[in-house]
Scaffold this motif. Structure first.
Motif, PDB file in Angstrom:
ATOM      1  N   LEU A 204       0.827  -1.210   0.000  1.00  0.00           N
ATOM      2  CA  LEU A 204       0.000   0.000   0.000  1.00  0.00           C
ATOM      3  C   LEU A 204       0.859   1.257   0.000  1.00  0.00           C
ATOM      4  O   LEU A 204       0.511   2.260  -0.631  1.00  0.00           O
ATOM      5  CB  LEU A 204      -0.926  -0.011   1.214  1.00  0.00           C
ATOM      6  N   ALA A 205       1.996   1.206   0.687  1.00  0.00           N
ATOM      7  CA  ALA A 205       2.919   2.349   0.672  1.00  0.00           C
ATOM      8  C   ALA A 205       3.438   2.595  -0.736  1.00  0.00           C
ATOM      9  O   ALA A 205       3.549   3.748  -1.181  1.00  0.00           O
ATOM     10  CB  ALA A 205       4.072   2.101   1.636  1.00  0.00           C
ATOM     11  N   ASP A 206       3.765   1.520  -1.447  1.00  0.00           N
ATOM     12  CA  ASP A 206       4.231   1.676  -2.831  1.00  0.00           C
ATOM     13  C   ASP A 206       3.159   2.320  -3.694  1.00  0.00           C
ATOM     14  O   ASP A 206       3.456   3.208  -4.516  1.00  0.00           O
ATOM     15  CB  ASP A 206       4.617   0.309  -3.405  1.00  0.00           C
ATOM     16  N   MET A 207       1.903   1.869  -3.528  1.00  0.00           N
ATOM     17  CA  MET A 207       0.807   2.456  -4.300  1.00  0.00           C
ATOM     18  C   MET A 207       0.675   3.947  -3.996  1.00  0.00           C
ATOM     19  O   MET A 207       0.518   4.773  -4.904  1.00  0.00           O
ATOM     20  CB  MET A 207      -0.516   1.759  -3.964  1.00  0.00           C
ATOM     21  N   ALA A 208       0.729   4.278  -2.710  1.00  0.00           N
ATOM     22  CA  ALA A 208       0.591   5.681  -2.317  1.00  0.00           C
ATOM     23  C   ALA A 208       1.709   6.521  -2.910  1.00  0.00           C
ATOM     24  O   ALA A 208       1.471   7.588  -3.503  1.00  0.00           O
ATOM     25  CB  ALA A 208       0.584   5.791  -0.792  1.00  0.00           C
ATOM     26  N   HIS A 209       2.924   6.062  -2.773  1.00  0.00           N
ATOM     27  CA  HIS A 209       4.070   6.850  -3.225  1.00  0.00           C
ATOM     28  C   HIS A 209       4.135   6.966  -4.744  1.00  0.00           C
ATOM     29  O   HIS A 209       4.661   7.953  -5.275  1.00  0.00           O
ATOM     30  CB  HIS A 209       5.356   6.248  -2.671  1.00  0.00           C
ATOM     31  N   ASP A 210       3.583   5.965  -5.436  1.00  0.00           N
ATOM     32  CA  ASP A 210       3.515   6.056  -6.902  1.00  0.00           C
ATOM     33  C   ASP A 210       2.665   7.240  -7.346  1.00  0.00           C
ATOM     34  O   ASP A 210       2.811   7.724  -8.484  1.00  0.00           O
ATOM     35  CB  ASP A 210       2.949   4.767  -7.496  1.00  0.00           C
ATOM     36  N   HIS A 211       1.774   7.682  -6.455  1.00  0.00           N
ATOM     37  CA  HIS A 211       0.900   8.823  -6.781  1.00  0.00           C
ATOM     38  C   HIS A 211       1.238  10.039  -5.912  1.00  0.00           C
ATOM     39  O   HIS A 211       0.403  10.934  -5.736  1.00  0.00           O
ATOM     40  CB  HIS A 211      -0.570   8.427  -6.583  1.00  0.00           C
ATOM     41  N   ASP A 212       2.462  10.063  -5.381  1.00  0.00           N
ATOM     42  CA  ASP A 212       2.942  11.180  -4.562  1.00  0.00           C
ATOM     43  C   ASP A 212       2.071  11.424  -3.331  1.00  0.00           C
ATOM     44  O   ASP A 212       1.943  12.561  -2.845  1.00  0.00           O
ATOM     45  CB  ASP A 212       3.020  12.471  -5.398  1.00  0.00           C
TER      46      ASP A 212
END
Length: 425
Positions: A204-212
């Protein structure tokens, strides 16, 4: 079979550190421990709400008040210096425990709830607007759900919820749909306090960071029970409470990436968090002190560090193994009843708790009956009312386990549940 062979940890030795476990229950509630019918050994299975506190931690609190009780950061006399050093070093202990870079990334709060509010008000009110979204999960504790819900109302930000599937897990395809370029914050529980689900927070962190976007991880149920590395999961914020992990009440911690905390404005104002004040303006103290206004919970913070050291002496890998062993055992025993519904993933894939209902028996009635057997469990919605609505039940019973619990105590719970079934048959 010896204790060491039966469990991943020496439960018998650990239990000796908790005198409350020797208590007999069943007497006069108004005079605890003194009722004429106090003859049932306590079986405490409500650890997801609050764990017990070992002698070492209680002694730490006593040593502070008896030996060097003074305010921190306010005096140059010896007691103040000793208290300040102990309090600051407690931040170092907490930082090391979760893998933070240093004390600058650890803010002491009253609990996980206050940490959620700190970020929501200090970051959310400044950063969110009608064009933004905040993504939560359907299994969030009210500390997360209500906080971001209300911040959404104040800022106009949309609050979205990741679906929970029939197995009690997050629908990660749905998460990928919800987390988009409008998302500014993802706030998710690490281990569900109702379902026992261990969420893939790194993904979920990766998903969030992919969208800043940023991610806030609610670690209230994970930090006490398993190794945590905030850098490995790449959390922007991570919060947990001392009273769920052998520590005192009134103390918790917020981890935040230093760069993010540095950009945020304080949540509370007053003494200790300021550097310079004039009649026209003020400047703030360095991290983490700019978020710790007023006299802090000094004794609790020092004792919080003592609780962490106690758990580290046991070993967090061993703590996790013991919790999972007991959760699987409880799950398997409860499945022996054909009229018991268990919520969440299978027993070999959950944190150390089991929430369930017995057909025809309200959870509150069940809790009252098992209390007659000296067994303490939780009954209610566990601060997850929307999740219970989704499950189609008003309440559930919850047994939760910790380092001092045994299979025999779970057997006592099962015997009590069996009698409750017979009583309501």
């Amino acid at each position: 079979m010896g204790v060491q062979e039966s469990y991943p940890i020496d439960v018998e030795a650990i239990r000796a550190d908790f005198p409350i476990l020797d208590r007999l229950v069943g007497g006069d509630v108004e005079t605890p421990g003194q009722g004429p019918d106090d003859d049932t050994p306590l079986c405490y299975l409500d650890n997801a709400a609050t764990s017990h506190t070992p002698d070492r931690v209680v002694d730490t609190i006593s040593e502070y008040y008896r030996g060097y009780n003074a305010n921190v950061h306010r005096g140059i006399h010896q007691l103040s210096q000793e208290a300040s050093v102990a309090y600051e070093e407690a931040h170092d202990t907490v930082a090391d425990f979760v893998g933070a870079a240093g004390r600058e990334e650890i803010v002491f709060t009253k609990n996980t709830t206050e940490a959620e509010n700190l970020v929501a008000y200090a970051w959310g009110l400044a950063e969110l607007g009608p064009e933004d979204s905040v993504v939560l999960s359907e299994m969030e504790h009210h500390a997360s759900l209500v906080t971001w819900q209300q911040i959404g109302k104040r800022t106009g930000a949309e609050v979205r919820y990741i679906r929970v599937d029939d197995d009690g897990r997050l629908d990660m395809d749905h998460a990928a749909e919800l987390i988009d370029d409008s998302t500014a914050m993802v706030s998710v529980v690490h281990v569900s306090n109702t379902l026992g689900t261990v969420n893939p927070v790194g993904e979920l962190a990766d998903m969030a960071h992919d969208h800043d976007a940023l991610i806030f991880v609610d670690g209230a149920q994970s930090a006490p029970t398993r190794p945590v590395d905030v850098k490995a999961m790449d959390a922007d914020f991570f919060a947990f409470s001392g009273h769920k992990m052998c520590g005192p009440t009134g103390i918790g911690a917020l981890y935040g990436k230093e760069s993010t905390l540095d950009e945020m404005q304080p949540y509370l104002y007053g003494g200790d968090m300021i550097r310079r004040v004039t009649y026209d303006d003020a400047t703030w103290e360095d991290l983490p002190w700019k978020f710790e206004a007023g006299t802090p919970s000094i004794a609790q913070g020092i004792a919080f560090a003592a609780a962490i050291e106690y758990l580290e002496d046991i070993g967090m890998d061993a703590v996790q193994a013991h919790e999972e062993l007991l959760a699987e055992y409880a799950y398997d025993r409860l499945t022996e009843f054909d009229d018991v519904e268990i919520y969440g993933p299978p027993g070999d894939d959950r944190g150390g708790l089991v929430a369930f209902n017995v057909d025809g028996v309200h959870a509150h009635d069940l809790s009252s009956i098992v209390n007659d057997y000296g067994v303490a469990i939780r009954a209610g919605d566990h601060c997850t009312q929307p999740l219970h609505d989704k499950l189609g039940v008003a309440a559930s019973a919850r047994a939760s386990f910790y380092i001092y619990n045994t299979r025999e105590e779970i057997d006592r719970l099962i015997d009590a549940v069996a009698d409750a079934r017979d009583l309501f048959a």
